[in-house]
Design a protein around this motif. Structure first.
Motif, PDB file in Angstrom:
ATOM      1  N   ASP A   1      -8.237  -6.865  18.403  1.00  0.00           N
ATOM      2  CA  ASP A   1      -7.196  -6.632  17.402  1.00  0.00           C
ATOM      3  C   ASP A   1      -7.169  -5.217  16.848  1.00  0.00           C
ATOM      4  OD1 ASP A   1      -6.439  -9.226  17.667  1.00  0.00           O
ATOM      5  OD2 ASP A   1      -7.788  -9.936  16.091  1.00  0.00           O
TER       6      ASP A   1
ATOM      7  N   ARG B   1       1.284  -8.932  20.528  1.00  0.00           N
ATOM      8  CA  ARG B   1       0.719  -7.969  21.480  1.00  0.00           C
ATOM      9  C   ARG B   1       1.367  -8.038  22.865  1.00  0.00           C
ATOM     10  NH1 ARG B   1      -3.293  -4.970  20.690  1.00  0.00           N
ATOM     11  NH2 ARG B   1      -4.168  -6.271  19.030  1.00  0.00           N
TER      12      ARG B   1
ATOM     13  N   LYS C   1      -3.042 -10.208  12.217  1.00  0.00           N
ATOM     14  CA  LYS C   1      -2.493 -11.437  12.822  1.00  0.00           C
ATOM     15  C   LYS C   1      -1.117 -11.177  13.415  1.00  0.00           C
ATOM     16  CE  LYS C   1      -4.838 -14.999  10.054  1.00  0.00           C
ATOM     17  NZ  LYS C   1      -4.654 -16.062   9.034  1.00  0.00           N
TER      18      LYS C   1
ATOM     19  N   ARG D   1      -7.097 -15.520  20.243  1.00  0.00           N
ATOM     20  CA  ARG D   1      -7.593 -14.296  20.884  1.00  0.00           C
ATOM     21  C   ARG D   1      -8.779 -13.779  20.085  1.00  0.00           C
ATOM     22  NH1 ARG D   1      -2.840 -10.616  23.356  1.00  0.00           N
ATOM     23  NH2 ARG D   1      -4.098 -10.705  25.139  1.00  0.00           N
TER      24      ARG D   1
ATOM     25  N   ARG E   1      -1.559  -9.426  16.648  1.00  0.00           N
ATOM     26  CA  ARG E   1      -2.101 -10.337  17.649  1.00  0.00           C
ATOM     27  C   ARG E   1      -1.008 -11.236  18.232  1.00  0.00           C
ATOM     28  NH1 ARG E   1      -6.044 -14.195  15.028  1.00  0.00           N
ATOM     29  NH2 ARG E   1      -6.828 -12.214  14.213  1.00  0.00           N
TER      30      ARG E   1
ATOM     31  N   GLU F   1      -2.225 -17.386  21.568  1.00  0.00           N
ATOM     32  CA  GLU F   1      -2.177 -16.124  20.824  1.00  0.00           C
ATOM     33  C   GLU F   1      -3.181 -16.155  19.666  1.00  0.00           C
ATOM     34  OE1 GLU F   1      -0.671 -13.516  21.598  1.00  0.00           O
ATOM     35  OE2 GLU F   1       0.720 -14.190  23.124  1.00  0.00           O
TER      36      GLU F   1
END
Length: 655
Positions: free
Chosen positions: A65, A126, A120, A60, A123, A57
């Motif tokens: 984002d 997600r 963050k 990414r 992210r 994660e």
């Protein structure tokens, strides 16, 4: 984290929340963010105890984002994936911490750092954003990013985040439906977890905030219909979920009424204002909560200010409804009105009572007569409006249920939303508007709220002006205009023209026009008499003189420090300046005198002002578009007056 009991981690997290929400009120004046910084330190400790973010994660790429990233933004349905297993659970807990760190940095005005933490958070979540465990947190993070970008005036970016949140809520409720986990529950023992009812309440509050922010974004984007729709939905949901501050809710509902008033949707406007009155009446009766942090007694000035602001919204409702009725029933013989020219004063040749050129010389339509045929037509339409609109439109805009709905309806029933068709109906609206004028003036006094006070007085004057249209007795109409002058003239004495130049001009112009209307009414009364006495003639001339005085004051305010009239008049005052010149020209032509020399002088002065309008428009062709009707009439008078004056000189020589 193996060496630290989980209960201790949870305790640190709860302490951080307490510092952010409760201890904030106790911060020293010189250190307003002291508790926020302490909360941040605890959140960082918890983050360190949780360990690093899961590799798949955290690594990414940044390009994914933004608000346009991910399947959902592309219109494809996001898959519901539950965060199962220790790695996923740790990712969700870290996301909660990143969210609170993001909000913390935004609260302390460190927007870039706040954005970084919120991104963050997104992210980390997600993959699980549509899950029961993560949907609420994900939407809250996007909402906060929407607010952040809105504050940066990047409205389209804010719109993308907020619309994504709205779409996710809709999809979740359709595909999953059950109340999701609240983010704080990640750090609560099992026995302290929230009930389904409380979870639902908190999730719906998150969505209500989303709609509220969207309303503001659409307002910024000048998508006013959409903004009003979302504002209305927000207010409705706040009532349904009992999550509102009465003062704030009432002022928002009253503000929304202004949108409906501008759209001439008077039923909806009345409903918003009635609801505002009812909810505002709850102030001080609802116990303080997170949504209602202050009791009414703690904010007396704010209470009275908002009361005055709601009163001003009611004034606009009454005034606009009456003005709209006037436009519907106004006779339109004057080319200025029939052409839809703004500010037409109905004082041209075609509007002079008794003029041979007037197609309605007996109607005195320059003084605003009712068109009886239109009045009859509107009466015939009244029943149809009542039958069709009441049931259909009211269902779409109704606030509250049960007792609250009944209370709002009780206020509505006392106020008409239909255009008044005669004096009695207009008078009811006038009296309501005047009641709110007095209420507004209790707070917006000349000492401290100069501009607001003057605007309220101007609205009061406008209420009298439009009521006079419905009055059939010309003497009573004169008295209404006299009331207008009585309330406006003192303002010109109190105001410093250097600091309140624009306001002074507005008042001078309005007073001049009030005297102008009174003069026309007195002329109309005199025309009905076979032999007007000297008293009436003197009254007409005095009114003429007063109108000239204030028009001249207005025109003199346009001069430069050397008292020179400008060669080029600014766009903001071009039309009123030309109208003032036009009316001055007509006023000099209407002075009644037995002295031939004086009459000739008056005609010469009248010609001078008509020539000014014609010459100015020749030098500045763009000005002609602002005063098309007045320009044509001025050209006509420039052509006719010299001949009339020559005939007058010949007659004087013979006698």
């Amino acid at each position: 984290m193996a060496n630290v009991p989980w209960a201790e981690v949870c305790e640190k997290f709860q302490a951080a929340l307490t510092l952010s929400r409760v201890e904030l009120q106790k911060n020293p004046e010189k250190e307003p963010y002291k508790s926020k910084y302490s909360a941040r330190a605890l959140l960082e400790e918890v983050k360190a105890l949780l360990g690093p973010a899961p590799e798949d994660e955290d690594e990414r790429p940044e390009a994914e984002d933004g608000p346009g990233a991910g399947d959902h933004a592309l219109g494809l349905p996001a898959e519901v994936v539950e965060p199962e297993g220790p790695v996923a659970q740790r990712a969700v807990r870290l996301a909660v911490i990143e969210f609170h760190l993001g909000v913390n940095h935004i609260d302390t005005e460190e927007l870039s750092a706040g954005e970084e933490h919120l991104v963050k958070c997104l992210r980390l979540l997600r993959r699980y954003r549509l899950s029961h465990d993560c949907i609420s947190l994900y939407i809250q993070a996007q909402n906060n990013l929407g607010i952040l970008w809105s504050e940066r005036e990047e409205i389209e970016t804010a719109q993308a985040y907020l619309e994504s949140s709205e779409a996710l809520y809709t999809q979740y409720m359709k595909e999953v439906g059950c109340p999701p986990l609240d983010p704080t529950e990640r750090f609560l023992p099992e026995e302290e977890k929230l009930t389904e009812q409380e979870r639902s309440k908190r999730f719906e509050k998150v969505y209500t905030h989303n709609l509220y922010y969207l309303a503001q974004v659409y307002q910024h984007l000048e998508m006013f219909e959409k903004a009003a729709h979302y504002c209305h939905s927000t207010l409705k949901r706040q009532l349904e979920h009992n999550a509102y501050h009465p003062i704030e809710w009432a002022i928002n509902a009253a503000t929304l009424s202004q949108f409906y008033i501008n759209k001439l949707c008077f039923m909806e406007a009345r409903h918003c204002l009635s609801a505002a009155n009812v909810i505002f009446g709850q102030t001080g009766k609802i116990s303080a909560t997170e949504d209602t942090p202050e009791a009414e007694g703690e904010v007396p000035e704010l209470y009275h200010q908002r009361k005055g602001e709601i009163a001003r919204c009611w004034i606009k409702y009454c005034l606009t409804l009456m003005q709209n009725a006037q436009l519907s029933m106004q006779t339109e013989f004057c080319p200025g009105w029939s052409a839809g020219v703004q500010w037409c004063d109905r004082s041209c040749n075609l509007c002079i009572p008794g003029s041979k050129d007037s197609p309605a010389s007996a109607s005195q339509d320059n003084i605003g007569e009712l068109d009886l045929d239109k009045q009859s037509e509107l009466r015939a339409l009244r029943k149809k409006e009542l039958d069709e609109e009441e049931s259909i439109r009211k269902k779409a805009v109704q606030f509250g249920t049960g007792e609250l709905c009944d209370a709002i309806s009780a206020v509505e029933e006392k106020v008409s939303y239909l255009r008044p068709l005669d004096f009695e109906e207009a008078r009811e609206l006038f009296l309501l508007g005047q009641h709110y004028v007095f209420e507004a003036k209790e707070f917006f006094q000349i000492d401290g709220y100069v501009t607001d006070h003057i605007e309220v007085v101007q609205d009061h004057s406008a209420l009298f002006k439009v009521l006079a249209f419905f009055e059939t007795d010309m003497e009573r109409r004169c008295k209404m205009h006299k009331r207008r002058i009585a309330m406006l003239e003192p303002l010109t004495v109190d105001l410093n023209p250097q600091y309140y130049l624009l306001v002074n001009r507005q008042i001078q112009f309005e007073i001049a026009h009030a005297y102008y209307d009174m003069m026309d009414l007195k002329v109309a009364i005199a025309d009905r008499l076979r032999d007007p006495d000297s008293h009436i003639v003197k009254k007409i001339n005095n009114l003429n003189k007063s109108a000239l005085k204030y028009y001249q004051l207005f025109l003199d305010s346009l001069r430069d420090p050397n008292k020179v009239f400008p060669e080029h008049i600014g766009e903001d005052v071009l039309r009123p300046a030309m109208l003032a010149k036009f009316r001055v020209a007509r006023l000099y032509g209407k002075i009644i005198t037995a002295d031939p020399k004086k009459e000739l002088e008056n005609l010469a002065t009248s010609l001078e002002h008509y020539k000014f309008i014609v010459d100015y428009c020749e030098k500045h062709p763009e000005a002609a578009q602002e005063i098309e009707v007045e320009l044509e009439l001025s050209k006509e008078m420039v052509s006719l007056l010299p001949t009339k004056m020559e005939r007058f000189r010949t007659k004087m020589a013979l006698t």
